[in-house]
Design an enzyme around this catalytic site. Structure first.
Site, PDB file in Angstrom:
ATOM      1  N   ASP A  84     -21.666 -33.188  24.733  1.00 26.96           N
ATOM      2  CA  ASP A  84     -21.959 -34.532  24.228  1.00 26.96           C
ATOM      3  C   ASP A  84     -20.842 -35.511  24.541  1.00 26.96           C
ATOM      4  O   ASP A  84     -19.690 -35.117  24.773  1.00 26.96           O
ATOM      5  CB  ASP A  84     -22.226 -34.508  22.717  1.00 26.96           C
ATOM      6  CG  ASP A  84     -21.016 -34.105  21.898  1.00 26.96           C
ATOM      7  OD1 ASP A  84     -20.347 -33.108  22.252  1.00 26.96           O
ATOM      8  OD2 ASP A  84     -20.709 -34.785  20.893  1.00 26.96           O
ATOM      9  N   GLU A 179     -19.856 -32.035  19.422  1.00 28.01           N
ATOM     10  CA  GLU A 179     -18.432 -31.961  19.067  1.00 28.01           C
ATOM     11  C   GLU A 179     -17.897 -33.307  18.631  1.00 28.01           C
ATOM     12  O   GLU A 179     -17.071 -33.399  17.713  1.00 28.01           O
ATOM     13  CB  GLU A 179     -17.627 -31.428  20.262  1.00 28.01           C
ATOM     14  CG  GLU A 179     -16.174 -31.087  19.950  1.00 28.01           C
ATOM     15  CD  GLU A 179     -15.201 -32.254  20.145  1.00 28.01           C
ATOM     16  OE1 GLU A 179     -13.999 -32.117  19.812  1.00 28.01           O
ATOM     17  OE2 GLU A 179     -15.644 -33.320  20.644  1.00 28.01           O
TER      18      GLU A 179
END
Length: 415
Positions: A84, A179
């Protein structure tokens, strides 16, 4: 690896064009379904490389195994990066630009010419003069955090599979979602990984190595006021929003905050304020490298707030604290070989390891406390979460070399 034709740049340039921005307001796993678009591509590419067990699970995690080529019982080592990108800056329609043999000039980004990357602002650029670098186009972040780590691990896998003469133990690969919004390990399966040690690829300048993070708590102050119709509120209304504002205003101005601290100093940081006249909440993050200091910071914060509340006897407040993550050094100090072997791998790659604390946290913080000791290795990423984000190709290629060295060091040190 001098004769090896690296794939890391080509992979990175492709991966950053896939929008994988996570969402801090979502309660799903992953927080955005689009993260799976990259996860599925990575699993397919790992299968194409020859890792027969590669797959993506329902939560967007990618798992794969590089089989051992050693006959020893080498500890299983894992490498981890997140797919991400941060919500701080747009990650939609990223247009990566490869600047070949960067000459040291200011870089004017073409899609927004007010965005200029300079060596004055980013001195590390000077170490890349004569080498290739990659930027975005001026409207988005680049996504080097952490698609550079993803591309480095993928290139390592490609190299090892195509060079079976390299002797190493079993290697696990993990790519995580979310994350950037603190959910990178929320649905991870440690047993499925089956490793003894792990390394995240989520660091900055070449040569840096991180085995220490903040310890972190979240805190919330909820102010309860007294509501009344504003037309008839005299001597009745107690406005919770105003009291919350007073609490924020009462915080120290020259210390105790991220904007006034650096190095190893901790802080308390208000990150959100919400509510109505009847009830208002203030959300805080609490950070320090010494875990025991967190309770001191929290006690101080609560004392400041209660002192404000004394001026408003009809109001009340709740104070809550919860654990977010802990300094991974508390675990890694019990496993010194993880850092020692990394230092050897860096040295073999011609780098002097520079151990630096992270004024933040990584997936490695939580993984370490989940039973998987996990320091952090550089990728080269710079100016992350911004339109000025850039990365040097030579740093990514050097990180691949470090990983190849590292798996061999673990094998060689196993008796």
């Amino acid at each position: 690896m001098q004769a090896y034709a690296h794939t890391v740049t080509e992979r990175f340039m492709r991966y950053v064009q896939i929008d994988t921005q996570s969402d801090p307001t979502a309660n799903t796993h992953p927080t955005t379904e689009k993260q799976k678009n990259l996860s599925n591509i990575l699993a397919a590419e790992l299968l194409a490389i020859g890792l027969s067990d590669a797959y993506t699970d329902e939560y967007g995690y990618v798992y794969a195994t590089i089989p051992a080529t050693s006959k020893k019982q080498v500890p299983v080592i894992a490498f981890c990066s997140h797919v991400d990108t941060a919500p701080d800056c747009s990650g939609t329609n990223v247009k990566p630009i490869l600047h070949r043999q960067y000459s040291g000039e200011d870089i004017v980004l073409p899609d927004d010419t007010t965005q200029v990357i300079t060596t004055a602002k980013y001195p590390y650029l000077t170490t890349h003069i004569g080498h290739d670098i990659i930027t975005a186009s001026g409207l988005t972040l680049l996504g080097a955090d952490d698609k550079s780590g993803v591309a480095i691990i993928m290139d390592m896998a490609n190299y090892l599979v195509n060079n079976p003469q390299i002797v190493h133990g079993t290697i696990k690969i993990i790519f995580t979602p979310d994350e950037e919004v603190g959910q990178g390990t929320a649905k991870i399966d440690i047993a499925k990984i089956g490793a003894s040690y792990c390394y995240t690829l989520d660091g900055g300048e070449a040569g840096t190595f991180e085995d220490e993070t903040f310890s972190a708590d979240g805190a919330r102050i909820t102010v309860h006021g007294v509501i009344a119709h504003p037309g008839y509120a005299k001597d009745i209304l107690v406005n919770a929003i105003k009291i919350a504002g007073e609490i924020v205003a009462a915080l120290p101005k020259n210390e105790f905050s991220p904007e006034t601290t650096n190095g190893r100093a901790g802080f308390v940081h208000p990150v959100a304020i919400n509510g109505l006249a009847e009830k208002a909440t203030i959300e805080f993050i609490v950070r320090d490298f010494i875990t025991a200091n967190l309770s001191q910071h929290e006690h101080r914060l609560e004392s400041i707030a209660r002192e404000v509340l004394q001026k408003h006897p009809k109001a009340s407040m709740d104070f809550e604290v919860w654990e977010q993550y802990r300094n991974m050094k508390e675990i890694l100090d019990l496993h010194p070989q993880a850092s020692a072997y990394a230092a050897m791998a860096y040295e073999q790659a011609g780098l002097a390891l520079r151990n630096e604390p992270i004024r933040g946290g990584t997936d490695g913080s939580r993984l370490s406390f989940m039973g998987l000791p996990c320091p952090n290795i550089f990728t080269g990423m710079q100016a992350i979460h911004s339109k000025h984000e850039w990365i040097g190709v030579k740093d990514m290629e050097k990180a691949v070399e470090v990983l190849v060295n590292l798996v061999q060091v673990w094998e060689q040190k196993t008796i």
